[in-house]
Design an enzyme around this catalytic site. Structure first.
Site, short mmCIF file in Angstrom:
data_model
loop_
_atom_site.label_atom_id
_atom_site.label_comp_id
_atom_site.label_asym_id
_atom_site.label_seq_id
_atom_site.Cartn_x
_atom_site.Cartn_y
_atom_site.Cartn_z
N GLY A 1 -29.72 20.43 -8.05
CA GLY A 1 -30.85 19.59 -7.57
C GLY A 1 -30.83 18.85 -7.73
N ASN B 1 -40.87 23.58 -7.15
CA ASN B 1 -40.19 22.49 -5.61
C ASN B 1 -39.85 22.92 -4.73
OD1 ASN B 1 -37.26 22.92 -5.02
ND2 ASN B 1 -37.27 23.37 -7.79
N GLY C 1 -36.18 22.74 -0.17
CA GLY C 1 -35.79 23.59 1.31
C GLY C 1 -34.12 22.92 1.88
N PHE C 2 -33.77 22.75 0.60
CA PHE C 2 -32.49 22.30 1.14
C PHE C 2 -32.40 20.69 1.88
CE2 PHE C 2 -30.18 26.97 0.38
CZ PHE C 2 -30.25 26.35 -1.04
N SER D 1 -32.23 30.29 -4.12
CA SER D 1 -33.24 29.15 -3.68
C SER D 1 -34.73 29.99 -2.69
CB SER D 1 -32.50 27.93 -2.76
OG SER D 1 -31.81 27.36 -3.41
N ASN E 1 -36.24 28.97 -0.86
CA ASN E 1 -37.58 28.18 0.03
C ASN E 1 -36.53 27.82 1.25
OD1 ASN E 1 -39.64 26.60 -2.18
ND2 ASN E 1 -37.90 25.64 -3.17
N THR E 2 -35.34 28.96 1.15
CA THR E 2 -34.92 28.74 2.71
C THR E 2 -35.55 30.93 2.73
OG1 THR E 2 -33.43 27.25 2.54
CG2 THR E 2 -32.99 29.07 4.01
N LYS F 1 -24.79 32.27 -8.20
CA LYS F 1 -26.49 32.15 -8.44
C LYS F 1 -26.92 32.67 -8.03
CE LYS F 1 -29.10 27.98 -9.83
NZ LYS F 1 -29.24 26.66 -9.99
N ASN G 1 -31.55 30.57 -10.78
CA ASN G 1 -32.39 28.98 -10.28
C ASN G 1 -34.62 30.01 -10.79
OD1 ASN G 1 -32.49 27.88 -7.55
ND2 ASN G 1 -31.18 28.66 -6.91
N GLY H 1 -38.67 25.05 -15.69
CA GLY H 1 -38.58 24.21 -17.10
C GLY H 1 -39.17 25.55 -18.11
C1 LIG Z 1 -36.12 19.80 -7.85
C2 LIG Z 1 -35.39 20.69 -7.76
C3 LIG Z 1 -34.66 21.19 -6.45
C4 LIG Z 1 -33.16 21.85 -6.90
N1 LIG Z 1 -32.62 21.79 -5.97
C5 LIG Z 1 -31.50 23.34 -6.10
C6 LIG Z 1 -30.10 22.89 -4.69
O1 LIG Z 1 -30.86 22.23 -4.30
N2 LIG Z 1 -29.57 24.04 -5.32
C7 LIG Z 1 -29.37 24.90 -6.62
O2 LIG Z 1 -28.61 25.61 -6.76
N3 LIG Z 1 -30.43 24.97 -7.50
C8 LIG Z 1 -31.90 24.30 -7.40
N4 LIG Z 1 -32.13 23.85 -7.75
C9 LIG Z 1 -32.48 24.47 -9.76
C10 LIG Z 1 -31.62 24.57 -10.36
O3 LIG Z 1 -30.48 23.84 -10.90
C11 LIG Z 1 -32.13 25.11 -12.15
O4 LIG Z 1 -30.92 26.22 -11.48
C12 LIG Z 1 -33.44 25.63 -11.89
O5 LIG Z 1 -34.17 24.45 -12.26
C13 LIG Z 1 -33.61 25.69 -13.79
O6 LIG Z 1 -33.13 24.83 -14.55
P1 LIG Z 1 -34.37 23.85 -15.27
O7 LIG Z 1 -35.35 25.13 -15.81
O8 LIG Z 1 -33.63 23.08 -16.53
O9 LIG Z 1 -35.06 23.32 -14.27
C14 LIG Z 1 -33.47 22.78 -8.19
C15 LIG Z 1 -34.34 22.26 -8.97
C16 LIG Z 1 -35.30 21.61 -8.87
C17 LIG Z 1 -36.47 21.20 -9.86
#
Ligand SMILES: Cc1cc2nc3c(=O)[nH]c(=O)nc-3n(C[C@H](O)[C@H](O)[C@H](O)COP(=O)(O)O)c2cc1C
Length: 356
Positions: free
Chosen positions: A62, A110, A113-114, A172, A174-175, A212, A241, A263
């Site tokens: 992401g 977030n 939406g890919f 995710s 968002n899809t 994942k 995720n 987070g």
């Molecule tokens: C802005 C944003 C975009 C993300 N986009 C993706 C994504 O495209 N594909 C995916 O597998 N995870 C995506 N994630 C999830 C992160 O890879 C991760 O699994 C999740 O944020 C938890 O980790 P963190 O608490 O360290 O952020 C996204 C997270 C954020 C904050």
């Protein structure tokens, strides 16, 4: 050591979260962010899937959706970088604003939406890389694709030859409909078809295939996923995720935005799920632990709970890339404190100690 982000961070945070992110990518791309001094002590090395990870700290998917800066992020000290999610065709994602900081909570929401440039642009960039270092590719599906597995087949065939590992992302939020692919029958078919496409594209040997998963799955579903994984269909799992849950503890004004929460508030639930997945798979399958890591001690909790590698994203928003080196120092101290000569000895240690 210059903590570039300590200087630039407060300014960057005046911008909308996605604008700030775009600026960060541009600065990284143009070489404005100096590499961190190398710190990869032998205790932090780990070998998985026939690959040597210099350290177990990865950049989660992401952040670098389009593979624009994997090498710059490896230069920041990450042991590996996961690019994506990538869909076969480019797509714009949801309308902006779609990424929100929750500063009082150390969190992000977030609903991107890919949004991404598609598999061809990403494949070209991966093919042009000049640096060694482990890069995984995270695969998604286009919003309007009905046969989801067909999209993962395309992603695997195109990006498998250019990646150190592949991730089937069905988690995710968002899809529409994506997370339903985590159910047993759908998952078996999806993983089977993706694996077959990968083998066709790379008959000489393919990179490991990981799945994942979402932190919102019921624990009954986890048993199904573990069963599919242990069937030999998967080489590893990524837990987890973002979550659609909104804990009562959230204090930030943005807490009610829709999308996936990541987070600090995700740490406990994603770690509990990781612990359970490690038990269900009897430690036989490498797990990447992700969710709420912002320090070495949190990374280490995930390792002891069963993760062989960890990743983070949200903490980058608040602390910048210098956090990687800080986490590595703290983790080395914790390993030494507990008498482990190597990271691999600490993986899943809680489960062994609990058994006595
Ligand atoms: C802005 C944003 C975009 C993300 N986009 C993706 C994504 O495209 N594909 C995916 O597998 N995870 C995506 N994630 C999830 C992160 O890879 C991760 O699994 C999740 O944020 C938890 O980790 P963190 O608490 O360290 O952020 C996204 C997270 C954020 C904050």
């Amino acid at each position: 050591m210059l903590d570039y982000y300590r200087l630039a961070g407060p300014l960057v945070r005046l911008l909308d979260a996605e604008t700030a992110h775009g600026l960060t990518i541009r600065l990284l791309k143009t070489g404005w962010v100096p590499p961190q001094p190398r710190f990869d002590p032998p205790q932090l090395k780990i070998r998985l899937w026939g690959r040597d990870f210099a350290n177990p700290i990865g950049l989660a998917a992401g952040f670098d959706k389009n593979a624009e800066v994997p090498d710059a992020m490896l230069d920041q000290g990450f042991g590996f970088v996961e690019i994506g999610s990538v869909t076969p065709r480019p797509q714009a994602g949801n309308p902006r604003p779609r990424m929100f900081r929750l500063p009082e909570d150390g969190a992000v929401i977030n609903r991107m939406g890919f949004n991404n440039q598609g598999v061809t642009a990403v494949a070209d960039r991966l093919a042009a890389r000049r640096r060694a270092g482990i890069v995984g590719a995270n695969l998604g599906k286009n919003k309007d694709t009905e046969d989801a597995a067909a999209d993962y087949e395309i992603g695997a065939a195109r990006l498998g030859p250019l990646s150190d590992y592949l991730v089937i992302n069905v988690s995710s939020p968002n899809t529409p409909g994506l997370r339903a692919l985590q159910g047993r029958d759908q998952l078996e078919a999806l993983v089977g078809r993706t694996r077959a496409a990968l083998t066709r594209a790379m008959p000489q040997g393919a990179p490991p295939l990981l799945l994942k998963i979402a932190p919102d799955l019921a624990w009954d579903d986890l048993a199904d996923i573990a069963a599919v994984a242990l069937d030999g269909a998967l080489d590893g799992l990524i837990v987890s995720n973002t979550t659609v849950a909104r804990p009562d503890s959230l204090r930030s004004g943005n807490a009610r935005e829709s999308g996936g929460l990541s987070g600090a508030p995700l740490f406990e639930s994603s770690t509990a799920m990781l612990r359970r997945v490690y038990e269900l798979t009897a430690g036989k399958l490498p797990i990447i632990g992700v969710g709420g890591i912002a320090s070495g001690s949190e990374a280490y909790v995930k390792i002891r709970a069963g993760a062989s590698l960890v990743q983070f994203y949200s903490a980058m928003v608040y602390h910048g890339p210098a956090l990687v080196t800080r986490i590595k120092h703290e983790m080395l101290d914790l390993l030494t404190r507990d008498g482990f000569a190597a990271l691999a000895e600490a993986v899943g240690a809680d489960h062994r100690e609990a058994r006595g």
